[in-house]
Motif scaffolding. Structure first.
Motif, mmCIF file in Angstrom:
data_model
loop_
_atom_site.group_PDB
_atom_site.id
_atom_site.type_symbol
_atom_site.label_atom_id
_atom_site.label_comp_id
_atom_site.label_asym_id
_atom_site.label_seq_id
_atom_site.Cartn_x
_atom_site.Cartn_y
_atom_site.Cartn_z
ATOM 1 N N GLU A 82 0.862 -1.181 0.000
ATOM 2 C CA GLU A 82 0.000 0.000 0.000
ATOM 3 C C GLU A 82 0.900 1.232 0.000
ATOM 4 O O GLU A 82 1.763 1.374 0.875
ATOM 5 C CB GLU A 82 -0.906 -0.003 1.220
ATOM 6 N N ASN A 85 -1.792 5.348 0.459
ATOM 7 C CA ASN A 85 -3.203 5.012 0.332
ATOM 8 C C ASN A 85 -4.092 5.871 1.219
ATOM 9 O O ASN A 85 -5.320 5.796 1.153
ATOM 10 C CB ASN A 85 -3.441 3.530 0.644
ATOM 11 N N HIS A 109 -3.484 1.145 -3.923
ATOM 12 C CA HIS A 109 -4.419 0.623 -2.927
ATOM 13 C C HIS A 109 -5.150 -0.567 -3.541
ATOM 14 O O HIS A 109 -5.845 -0.430 -4.549
ATOM 15 C CB HIS A 109 -5.413 1.711 -2.514
#
Length: 345
Positions: A82, A85, A109
């Protein structure tokens, strides 16, 4: 003499000599390996200079090697990573923003989670039609007569053109209707025209996806109307739109805010259809501020996929790919798209 032991001193000397030579050989090999290791690996006690900057290198700062293979063309995202995000609303299923110019991931994401692409599927349909055109199978000016009116089973509210069986239209105008207005019947007509059948065309779509490096992708139809086994990932769509971006025709189509085209009705009489883009960033409902410019795009919406967009934009001298999947409302989708564009500035 009984019980006496005779020793061949010559043999003993040869054996000792062999042991010594073997030991010398081993030592020489060790020194050679040490020498090669020093040549190959970085001396971490040494300062290296890059441009005007001098700093001590760490293990993660080894001198860069030229990129080869897949990563020389595309940005790579480690699975499940991630990145920034916090920019993305928690209810958005997946989002990716990649700096195409520098091959850098800006936002990631759920980049590899299976998602429903809805009409973003049509990017792959567009790619395959253009490949067939390049092979000489018809041309943009070729006229196609609709052999049967496409139907969509129990699906309701399907976006489709006014054309029915017996109408005739050029390949160029089929592609405009497909990409600008997202007509689902045009996807079926193009699939049958260039694939022989819709099913065979879908097989071609899946083969092309593998060729592009898509790993979480499976197509069931050429338009994106919901099917449980019809899915992609945000990263797959990054690869697909960058392939579609190679075609100047897509840039032309996506530059229109209104397009009027001609076709022949069932009586052979001239008829027209006026269409507008489904992208609210290009039809005037939302505006892109600053020096951002949308180059190519495709939207998608179904009950299961929710609201989605895939686009390539330039911001100053940099080019970016943005993929957003699974927003709850249209307003949320375009607000997030603008937020991501501003994040890159």
């Amino acid at each position: 003499m009984t019980g006496a032991i005779y020793i061949n001193t010559k043999v003993v000397k040869m054996k000792k000599s062999g042991i010594v030579l073997y030991f010398v050989f081993i030592v020489a090999v060790c020194f050679l390996l040490i020498f090669l290791a020093k040549k190959r690996y970085v001396d971490f006690d040494k300062n290296y200079t890059f441009g005007n900057n001098t700093k001590d290198l760490t293990v993660t700062e080894l001198p860069a090697k030229p990129l080869t293979g897949f990563q020389s063309t595309f940005a790579c995202i480690p699975k499940d990573m991630e990145i920034s995000n916090e920019t993305v609303d928690s209810e958005t299923f997946a989002a990716v923003m990649i700096n195409n110019t520098d091959r850098e991931v800006v936002i990631a994401h759920n980049a590899f989670k299976r998602s429903y692409p809805a009409s973003i599927t049509k990017l792959m349909t567009f790619i395959l039609v253009n490949e067939k055109l390049a092979e000489g199978k018809l041309s943009l000016d070729s006229v196609v007569t609709i052999q049967s009116t496409p139907t969509f089973g129990n699906h309701t509210g399907v976006m489709k053109s006014p054309l029915v069986k017996g109408c005739s239209i050029s390949v160029r105008n089929l592609l405009f209707g497909l990409m600008l207005r997202s007509y689902n019947d045009y996807a079926v007509i193009l699939a049958e025209t260039f694939g022989g059948s819709e099913a065979e065309f879908v097989n071609m779509m899946n083969e092309k996806a593998k060729e592009l490096g898509c790993t979480s992708c499976h197509f069931v139809n050429p338009h994106g109307i919901h099917e449980p086994e019809h899915y992609v990932s945000a990263y797959d769509l990054y690869l697909i739109i960058n392939e579609a971006n190679k075609y100047e025709l897509l840039h032309e189509i996506d530059s229109y805010d209104t397009y009027i085209y001609n076709y022949s009705d069932v009586s052979g009489l001239a008829a027209t259809d006026e269409i507008e883009p489904t992208n609210r960033l290009t039809n005037g409902e939302f505006s892109v501020s600053g020096n951002a410019k949308i180059e190519v795009w495709k939207t998608g919406t179904t009950d299961k996929a929710k609201y989605c967009i895939n686009m390539i934009t330039t911001i100053g001298d940099k080019e970016y790919t943005i993929v957003i999947l699974g927003c709850n409302t249209s307003d949320e989708l375009y607000s997030l798209a603008i937020k991501m564009l501003n994040y890159a500035k």
